[in-house]
Design an enzyme around this catalytic site. Structure first.
Site, PDB file in Angstrom:
ATOM      1  CG  ASP A 271      -1.991   1.046   1.183  1.00 44.93           C
ATOM      2  OD1 ASP A 271      -2.170   1.665   0.131  1.00 44.93           O
ATOM      3  OD2 ASP A 271      -2.643   1.258   2.225  1.00 44.93           O
TER       4      ASP A 271
ATOM      5  CD  GLU B  91      -5.747   6.147  -0.606  1.00 43.10           C
ATOM      6  OE1 GLU B  91      -6.897   5.698  -0.485  1.00 43.10           O
ATOM      7  OE2 GLU B  91      -4.838   5.837   0.179  1.00 43.10           O
TER       8      GLU B  91
END
Ligand SMILES: [Zn+2]
Length: 454
Positions: free
Chosen positions: A288, A322
């Site tokens: 991630d 993000e």
């Protein structure tokens, strides 16, 4: 013979096969035998490390991906400025049960949630009220006043798509502190978003309500959530100490990083592909979302290596922020609209570098049907699930501009072992699985480029 030679010379791509199957096989063969994705991810994880927005490592990752794309000879590589929040965790987070009749004092594995204000030195002590998720908190009402709220709603283990289980439970992390503060609580502890019982705490985003106090919020591991819950069953006056040092600083100038290969026939039609460059401030942001960034770059690199010229413009995008703001994705869409750009599709890989089994998508029925009509090109690579709804956080803001939004959809069983933790390191990524994901994305970009969505 002469005629054939002449037509070969006139063809822009000498290496194109006329068959989609053969071209897609070439993509997979090239990636699996000579891919760069894994080595590029190693560099990002090991030489730069985790890279929360506004950090020096995030700035280093911007520079690295820019140089990497320049080294591959993409037509244009540029930075798109965007202001991002800068949250700093500070000293080690601490959560301790102080007075267990059974165990005495017990330290719990904890990580402050992102964007939280810390307790500061000296910490705070309080009694604990356990609730099951946000519904439990609502039901508890005034009982939580002056207390530490322990939000202990587990992810639903019966959901095979673990992202659905995550969606069902993550509200308590995202708005637990805001909701508890409304009721007068002094802090929250949140069960980590994981579907297994272990000792790893998971951080993640949370959002305060500006009209209420910014109370400290920390995640504790699933194992320690079970422990705390069992201790509370026997002892209502259990006291917990917590200390954290998180602080929001002034916003910082950062960048989305964009690399482009210009289309030879329809340059105004854009296909964007990528992931988010920022990560949380623990581990190495490997799954991630280092994986998605490196896969996005690899799509364009494979075009270069194969000597293919796309009809449409291909764009690799590393979105910034993000995790705790979505500023990069929002700014990218704003600029696209302002410039009147025409994205036909945007593809994001942000579900980990695991074995790809399909694509999720959001778009018109016609767009999604077109995507699903390509299923037979993917089944030889064990990729078959093309009907999943979804897409990606960073491409979401493009929605009203009409492109097909696509997410790489890998097998999700192990993702939440690593998500937002110190365990999300390069070693947790399998080279073959990562490369199959990069090849799958390239194959999809190839089909979008050749066929369009009409
Ligand atoms: Zn992510």
């Amino acid at each position: 013979m002469k005629k054939i030679l002449l037509s070969l010379i006139l063809l822009p791509n000498l290496v194109w096969s006329q068959s989609h199957e053969e071209n897609i096989k070439l993509i997979f063969d090239t990636e699996l035998s000579n891919g760069h994705t894994y080595e590029n991810l190693r560099y990002l994880c090991k030489e730069i490390g985790n890279r929360i927005s506004g950090s020096p490592q995030a700035a280093a990752a911007v520079e690295y991906t820019k140089q990497l794309m320049e080294s591959y000879g993409f037509d244009t590589v540029y930075l798109q400025p965007v202001m991002v929040p800068k949250w700093v965790r500070g000293k080690k987070d601490e959560v301790k049960v102080l007075n267990s009749d059974k165990l005495g004092s017990v330290e719990l594995s904890a990580l402050a949630l992102g964007n939280t204000e810390g307790t500061g030195t000296g910490g705070l002590v309080g009694e604990v009220v356990e609730v099951k998720g946000l519904d439990g908190l609502k039901a508890a009402g005034d009982l939580v006043k002056g207390k530490i709220v322990f939000l202990n709603g587990p992810m639903d283990p019966t959901l095979v798509n673990t992202f659905q289980a995550y969606s069902g439970a993550v509200g308590q992390r995202g708005s637990g502190a805001a909701e508890a503060a409304k009721l007068g609580a002094k802090a929250v502890l949140v069960r980590s978003m994981s579907n297994r019982i272990d000792d790893i705490p998971h951080t993640g985003n949370q959002r305060y309500n500006p009209d209420y106090p910014k109370i400290p919020a920390l995640a504790i591991s699933t194992q320690d959530s079970e422990l705390l819950s069992s201790l509370l069953k026997d002892q209502k006056d259990l006291k917990v100490y917590l200390e954290s040092h998180g602080k929001m600083h002034e916003e910082v100038l950062s960048y989305n990083v964009i690399g482009e290969i210009r289309g030879s026939e329809r340059p105004d039609e854009i296909i964007a592909v990528g992931g988010h460059l920022d990560s949380w401030d623990v581990g190495e942001g490997a799954h991630d979302d280092g994986a998605g960034c490196m896969q996005g770059i690899e799509v364009l690199r494979l075009y270069r290596e194969l000597g293919w010229k796309p009809k449409r413009t291909l764009r690799a995008v590393m979105w910034m922020n993000e995790e705790n703001g979505l500023r990069g994705g929002t700014e990218y869409a704003r600029v696209a609209k302002e410039k009147g750009e025409n994205h036909i599709a945007a593809i994001e890989s942000d579900s980990g570098g695991f074995l790809p089994i399909g694509f999720s998508s959001t778009g018109t029925d016609k767009q999604r049907q077109k995507l699903q009509s390509w299923k037979s090109y993917f089944t030889p690579y064990n990729i078959w699930k093309l009907d999943v709804p979804g897409g990606g956080a960073d491409i979401g803001p493009l929605r009203d501009q009409g492109p097909l939004l696509v997410g790489l959809h890998p097998d999700s069983q192990r993702y939440f072992m690593y998500h937002h933790t110190a365990a999300d390191v390069f070693e947790a990524v399998d080279q073959r699985e990562l490369e199959l994901g990069a090849a799958a994305m390239t194959a999809l970009v190839y089909l979008l480029d050749r066929e369009g969505l009409e």
